[in-house]
Design a protein around this motif. Structure first.
Motif, short mmCIF file in Angstrom:
data_model
loop_
_atom_site.label_atom_id
_atom_site.label_comp_id
_atom_site.label_asym_id
_atom_site.label_seq_id
_atom_site.Cartn_x
_atom_site.Cartn_y
_atom_site.Cartn_z
N LYS A 1 -36.51 -21.09 -22.89
CA LYS A 1 -36.76 -22.51 -22.62
C LYS A 1 -36.40 -22.94 -21.21
CE LYS A 1 -36.24 -24.06 -27.35
NZ LYS A 1 -35.62 -25.04 -28.24
N ASP A 2 -35.74 -22.08 -20.43
CA ASP A 2 -35.33 -22.50 -19.10
C ASP A 2 -35.40 -21.35 -18.10
OD1 ASP A 2 -33.21 -20.93 -19.86
OD2 ASP A 2 -31.71 -22.49 -19.75
N PHE A 3 -35.26 -21.71 -16.84
CA PHE A 3 -35.28 -20.79 -15.71
C PHE A 3 -34.06 -21.11 -14.87
CE2 PHE A 3 -36.73 -19.92 -11.29
CZ PHE A 3 -36.86 -18.54 -11.40
N LEU A 4 -33.18 -20.13 -14.67
CA LEU A 4 -31.94 -20.32 -13.94
C LEU A 4 -31.90 -19.38 -12.76
CD1 LEU A 4 -28.90 -21.37 -13.83
CD2 LEU A 4 -28.37 -19.27 -15.05
N VAL A 5 -31.50 -19.90 -11.61
CA VAL A 5 -31.32 -19.07 -10.42
C VAL A 5 -30.05 -19.55 -9.71
CG1 VAL A 5 -32.80 -20.57 -9.01
CG2 VAL A 5 -32.40 -18.22 -8.31
N SER A 6 -29.26 -18.59 -9.24
CA SER A 6 -28.08 -18.95 -8.45
C SER A 6 -27.84 -17.87 -7.39
CB SER A 6 -26.84 -19.11 -9.34
OG SER A 6 -26.49 -17.89 -9.92
N GLY A 7 -27.23 -18.29 -6.32
CA GLY A 7 -26.94 -17.39 -5.22
C GLY A 7 -26.38 -18.15 -4.04
N TRP A 8 -26.58 -17.60 -2.86
CA TRP A 8 -26.13 -18.27 -1.65
C TRP A 8 -27.15 -18.09 -0.54
CZ3 TRP A 8 -25.56 -14.94 2.39
CH2 TRP A 8 -25.27 -13.61 2.12
N LEU A 9 -27.07 -18.96 0.46
CA LEU A 9 -28.00 -18.97 1.58
C LEU A 9 -27.25 -19.42 2.82
CD1 LEU A 9 -31.19 -19.01 2.35
CD2 LEU A 9 -30.84 -21.47 2.23
N VAL A 10 -27.44 -18.70 3.92
CA VAL A 10 -26.81 -19.03 5.19
C VAL A 10 -27.86 -18.99 6.28
CG1 VAL A 10 -25.11 -18.30 6.90
CG2 VAL A 10 -24.62 -18.03 4.48
N SER A 11 -27.85 -19.99 7.14
CA SER A 11 -28.72 -20.03 8.30
C SER A 11 -28.08 -20.94 9.34
CB SER A 11 -30.10 -20.59 7.92
OG SER A 11 -30.85 -20.87 9.07
N GLU A 12 -28.24 -20.59 10.60
CA GLU A 12 -27.68 -21.45 11.65
C GLU A 12 -28.33 -22.83 11.63
OE1 GLU A 12 -27.79 -19.63 15.48
OE2 GLU A 12 -26.53 -17.96 14.85
N SER A 13 -29.63 -22.88 11.37
CA SER A 13 -30.31 -24.18 11.35
C SER A 13 -29.86 -25.02 10.16
CB SER A 13 -31.82 -24.01 11.33
OG SER A 13 -32.24 -23.39 10.15
N TRP A 14 -29.63 -24.38 9.02
CA TRP A 14 -29.20 -25.14 7.84
C TRP A 14 -27.74 -25.53 7.95
CZ3 TRP A 14 -27.55 -23.36 2.45
CH2 TRP A 14 -27.60 -24.44 1.56
N SER A 15 -26.91 -24.64 8.45
CA SER A 15 -25.49 -24.96 8.53
C SER A 15 -25.21 -26.06 9.55
CB SER A 15 -24.65 -23.71 8.84
OG SER A 15 -25.19 -23.03 9.94
N ALA A 16 -26.13 -26.28 10.46
CA ALA A 16 -25.97 -27.38 11.40
C ALA A 16 -26.57 -28.67 10.84
CB ALA A 16 -26.65 -27.04 12.73
N HIS A 17 -27.00 -28.65 9.60
CA HIS A 17 -27.58 -29.80 8.89
C HIS A 17 -28.84 -30.34 9.57
CE1 HIS A 17 -24.33 -29.87 6.05
NE2 HIS A 17 -23.48 -29.78 7.05
N LYS A 18 -29.58 -29.44 10.21
CA LYS A 18 -30.85 -29.83 10.79
C LYS A 18 -31.97 -29.63 9.77
CE LYS A 18 -29.42 -28.17 15.31
NZ LYS A 18 -29.62 -27.11 16.29
N SER A 19 -31.72 -28.88 8.73
CA SER A 19 -32.75 -28.55 7.74
C SER A 19 -32.30 -28.95 6.36
CB SER A 19 -33.02 -27.04 7.74
OG SER A 19 -33.43 -26.61 9.00
N ARG A 20 -33.25 -29.00 5.45
CA ARG A 20 -32.92 -29.22 4.04
C ARG A 20 -33.46 -28.05 3.23
NH1 ARG A 20 -37.29 -31.79 1.02
NH2 ARG A 20 -39.01 -32.15 2.46
N LEU A 21 -32.76 -27.72 2.16
CA LEU A 21 -33.14 -26.61 1.30
C LEU A 21 -34.00 -27.13 0.15
CD1 LEU A 21 -32.85 -23.66 0.26
CD2 LEU A 21 -30.76 -24.42 -0.89
N VAL A 22 -35.08 -26.40 -0.15
CA VAL A 22 -35.92 -26.69 -1.31
C VAL A 22 -36.16 -25.36 -2.02
CG1 VAL A 22 -38.12 -27.57 -2.13
CG2 VAL A 22 -37.04 -28.62 -0.14
N LEU A 23 -35.75 -25.26 -3.27
CA LEU A 23 -36.02 -24.08 -4.09
C LEU A 23 -37.37 -24.30 -4.77
CD1 LEU A 23 -32.64 -23.51 -5.96
CD2 LEU A 23 -33.48 -22.32 -3.95
N THR A 24 -38.25 -23.29 -4.74
CA THR A 24 -39.53 -23.41 -5.40
C THR A 24 -39.84 -22.12 -6.16
OG1 THR A 24 -40.79 -22.60 -3.49
CG2 THR A 24 -40.46 -24.97 -3.65
N ALA A 25 -40.73 -22.23 -7.12
CA ALA A 25 -41.23 -21.07 -7.87
C ALA A 25 -42.73 -21.21 -7.99
CB ALA A 25 -40.59 -21.00 -9.25
N GLY A 26 -43.40 -20.08 -8.10
CA GLY A 26 -44.85 -20.08 -8.23
C GLY A 26 -45.54 -19.86 -6.90
#
Length: 157
Positions: free
Chosen positions: A62-87
């Motif tokens: 009934k559900d789809f679960l994903v977990s982990g971590w992500l590091v990037s200089e652009s993201w850690s400087a809060h210049k970007s936003r993260l979007v998780l997608t499937a398909g």
């Protein structure tokens, strides 16, 4: 008319409880439902500083679960936003997620380890849609304006 008012007075509690439960269920499914994502609207680029690891990827009945971590200089400087997608293509949709602190990752990659800036862990959960199955492509998208940096992971659970 007075009969109708008397009916509502007598059965008010019996009518409002189911109505509230229906409203709560509707809000839950709207919040946890798939939202279409159009990657073609962005200019695709490669981020050489992007590092990630998927620690759990589970496709349940009934559900789809994903977990982990992500590091990037652009993201850690809060210049970007993260979007998780499937398909893929027109069937691609975003997955609601929450961020949490990962000081072990911040320390390993020499990033600012304060509690404000070490939220590199993520957990995404969505009710299973027909498009989610074995070998579904999961995308981690960092969006900055109209620039899209993405990596792909295939869930084999």
């Amino acid at each position: 008319m007075t009969d109708l008012v008397g009916f509502f007075r007598k059965y008010f509690l019996y009518l409002t409880v189911p109505a509230c439960l229906l409203l709560i269920c509707a809000v839950y499914y709207a919040w946890n439902g798939p939202t279409p994502f159009r990657s073609a609207e962005y200019t695709l680029e490669t981020d050489p500083t992007l590092r990630f690891q998927i620690e759990e990827c589970r496709i349940g009945k009934k559900d789809f679960l994903v977990s982990g971590w992500l590091v990037s200089e652009s993201w850690s400087a809060h210049k970007s936003r993260l979007v998780l997608t499937a398909g893929e293509g027109k069937g691609e949709f975003s997955i609601p997620y929450r961020l949490y602190e990962r000081p072990d990752i911040a320390e390993k990659y020499h990033l600012n380890g304060t509690t404000i800036y070490n939220r590199y862990g993520f957990t995404g959960l969505i009710r299973r849609k027909g498009a989610i199955g074995q070998n579904t492509a999961l995308h981690l998208n960092l969006i900055s304006g109209h620039i899209l940096n993405r990596v792909q992971y295939v869930c084999h659970s």
